[in-house]
Design an enzyme around this catalytic site. Structure first.
Site, PDB file in Angstrom:
ATOM      1  N   LYS A 240       0.835  -1.203   0.000  1.00 11.03           N
ATOM      2  CA  LYS A 240       0.000   0.000   0.000  1.00 11.03           C
ATOM      3  C   LYS A 240       0.869   1.252   0.000  1.00 11.03           C
ATOM      4  O   LYS A 240       0.581   2.230  -0.707  1.00 11.03           O
ATOM      5  CB  LYS A 240      -0.917   0.002   1.222  1.00 11.03           C
ATOM      6  CG  LYS A 240      -1.720   1.285   1.383  1.00 11.03           C
ATOM      7  CD  LYS A 240      -2.617   1.254   2.606  1.00 11.03           C
ATOM      8  CE  LYS A 240      -3.384   2.564   2.761  1.00 11.03           C
ATOM      9  NZ  LYS A 240      -4.351   2.537   3.887  1.00 11.03           N
TER      10      LYS A 240
ATOM     11  N   HIS B 278     -10.045 -31.040 -33.722  1.00 12.17           N
ATOM     12  CA  HIS B 278     -11.051 -30.052 -33.342  1.00 12.17           C
ATOM     13  C   HIS B 278     -11.896 -30.533 -32.165  1.00 12.17           C
ATOM     14  O   HIS B 278     -13.126 -30.451 -32.180  1.00 12.17           O
ATOM     15  CB  HIS B 278     -11.934 -29.683 -34.534  1.00 12.17           C
ATOM     16  CG  HIS B 278     -11.164 -29.145 -35.697  1.00 12.17           C
ATOM     17  ND1 HIS B 278     -10.383 -28.018 -35.615  1.00 12.17           N
ATOM     18  CD2 HIS B 278     -11.045 -29.595 -36.979  1.00 12.17           C
ATOM     19  CE1 HIS B 278      -9.816 -27.789 -36.785  1.00 12.17           C
ATOM     20  NE2 HIS B 278     -10.187 -28.727 -37.625  1.00 12.17           N
TER      21      HIS B 278
END
Length: 510
Positions: A140, A272
């Site tokens: 922070k 696929h």
């Protein structure tokens, strides 16, 4: 005020000490005062380097069995104070709080403890409180403090302080803060998911810290990324980097072959996301040959997977085919030498790890989540509904076809014979279309469907499919049942000598 900061003091309190020694020595060389606790303090002293115990600052010892060591205003004040704020500077002097410019803290190994099968009490004790608070505080206040939150960042940090002679830039501090918040958010997600195993809270929290940029997505104009631990899943032995589409096909291959993990030698070829070839035989070479026969055209550029070691004879057959990926639990030395003959062919060893039990996909402006379809139809699930019962050989084929049907795009029909895929109809808008596609494909590759079986991923609303199948030579059918018109299909089978079993389980795959 300059955004460059010269470090004068550092707090170091870590669980993992591998790689810490050169950092401690460098900070000492730079004249940085070191503060520490417990095992880390001892580690620093054993290096012959001066260190200030945190309890000398707080006037409190480590208490409650080590649960409280650094949770004190004199520690957090040293981290959170704003050096350009007159009130903060004044209070630092008033309360004799030392300035802390660097915080090196990692977290207790919560995820590893859970994965080890430890008791709940041991797991609870690995929920870090002080460490996570220090990380959040330092991140922070990145304008003044640099936070190192993981041993994986030790080398990066050492380079920063070495090159800057103890001075860090705002850019460096913000970059390390970003890493820190990634660590803290992932940690909290892991803890929440542990407590929410029973899904009492209808909440989705996903955090993957291992990610890689792919060449592109499904198409070259799309960006693509993979988030996950690929190296835990596979050992890559050879070949180019896997693409987005490769990964989708590999996922489909692994999930399909999971159905045959403990079966006789089985080989599958996928294209696929769907299998275009699958066979179970007494040898893996024959399984490959018969899988390829299912659709030698579609097999070009496909994904190949085996449930047993690939030997020299099988590799010689595979080498004649252009394929993108080969997957197996192992390879003989001779087989590996042959398969490496194509420089771009990707060769993977599949490691034995558990796959996720939850499936997630984006949908509209959110996501859909469901349990994985972990139900595999077995002989015990078969409910014969016709006068004629399937033979032992037909039952084997019905189970074989059902396993494949479960992993083929809906609507789907699978035709199989002698534990070999004859053809499948995939992704069709009607089941009749799927069946007709499968029959046409089987015939185009000279399969004799007389005596074959048919699997459907969902019920037949009308008897048309069993009638079409019958006229193609199919003698046995497996389907979930559940239509209000099931009896129509049953009646047709009884009148024409087909056997049919129902499982009660639908296997849609959209």
């Amino acid at each position: 005020m300059s955004t460059a900061k010269k470090a004068s003091a550092a707090l170091i309190s870590v669980f993992h000490k591998d790689g810490l020694e050169p950092i401690v020595k460098k900070l000492d060389e730079l004249g940085v005062t070191l503060y520490s606790t417990g095992g880390t303090e001892k580690f620093i002293r054993d290096l012959g380097i001066d260190v200030v115990p945190v309890e000398d600052v707080t006037s409190y010892p480590s208490i409650l069995g080590g649960r409280v060591k650094t949770l004190h205003p004199k520690v957090f004040g040293g981290i959170l104070n704003r050096q350009d704020n007159e009130s903060d500077v004044s209070q630092m002097k008033e309360f004799d709080i030392p300035q802390l410019d660097i915080v090196i803290v990692d977290l207790y190994p919560f995820e590893k403890t859970v994965a080890s099968g430890a008791s709940e009490q041991d797991i609870i004790e690995k929920i870090d409180i002080g460490g996570i608070s220090l990380i959040r505080a330092a991140a922070k206040n990145f304008k003044d403090v640099l936070c190192v939150s993981s041993m994986e960042d030790y080398e990066d940090f050492l380079n920063v302080i070495s090159e800057g002679n103890g001075t860090t830039t705002l850019e460096d501090r913000k970059r390390f803060a970003t890493k820190a918040f990634n660590i803290s958010s992932h940690y909290d997600t892991a803890i929440f998911n542990y407590f929410n195993k029973e899904k009492e809270e209808t909440v989705l929290k996903i955090s993957e810290t291992k990610g890689q940029v792919l060449r592109y997505g499904e198409n070259p104009h799309q960006k693509g990324f993979f988030f996950g631990d690929f190296d835990a899943m596979f050992t890559k032995l050879h070949g180019k980097e896997l693409s987005y589409n490769n990964l989708l096909d590999v996922d489909a291959a692994v999930n399909l072959m999971g159905e045959f993990k403990n079966d006789d030698p089985t080989f599958a070829i996928l294209k696929h996301n769907n299998a275009c070839g699958l066979a179970t035989r007494s040898t893996i070479k024959q399984a490959y040959v018969d899988a390829l026969a299912g659709d030698p055209v579609s097999a070009f550029g496909g994904i190949l997977i085996s449930n047993v070691e690939i030997d020299k004879a099988t590799a010689e057959e595979i080498h004649e085919l252009f394929c993108e990926v080969v997957i197996a639990p192992s390879y003989s030395d001779e087989a590996l030498k042959i398969l490496k003959g194509k420089k771009n062919r990707i060769i993977l060893i599949q490691n034995d790890i558990e796959l996720p039990e939850t499936l997630v996909r984006t949908c509209l402006n959110g996501v859909l989540v469901q349990d994985k379809d972990s139900k595999t139809d077995s002989k015990e699930d078969l409910n014969p509904v016709t006068d004629k019962k399937p033979t032992a050989e037909e039952i084997e084929d019905l189970i074989f076809a059902s396993k494949l049907c479960k992993h083929t795009k809906s609507n789907t029909i699978v035709l199989a014979k002698n534990r070999q895929l004859c053809a499948s109809g995939t992704g069709q808008t009607s089941r009749v279309d799927a069946l007709n596609q499968a029959i046409h494909k089987a015939k185009s590759f000279d399969f004799d469907l007389e005596g074959a079986v048919m699997a459907s991923d969902a019920f037949f609303p009308f008897p048309d499919c069993v009638e079409i199948a019958d006229k193609a030579g199919i003698k046995s059918v497996i389907q979930p049942g559940g239509s209000i018109k099931d009896q129509l299909s049953i009646d047709y089978c009884n009148e024409n000598g087909l056997s049919m079993v129902m499982t009660g389980t639908r296997h849609f795959k959209h």
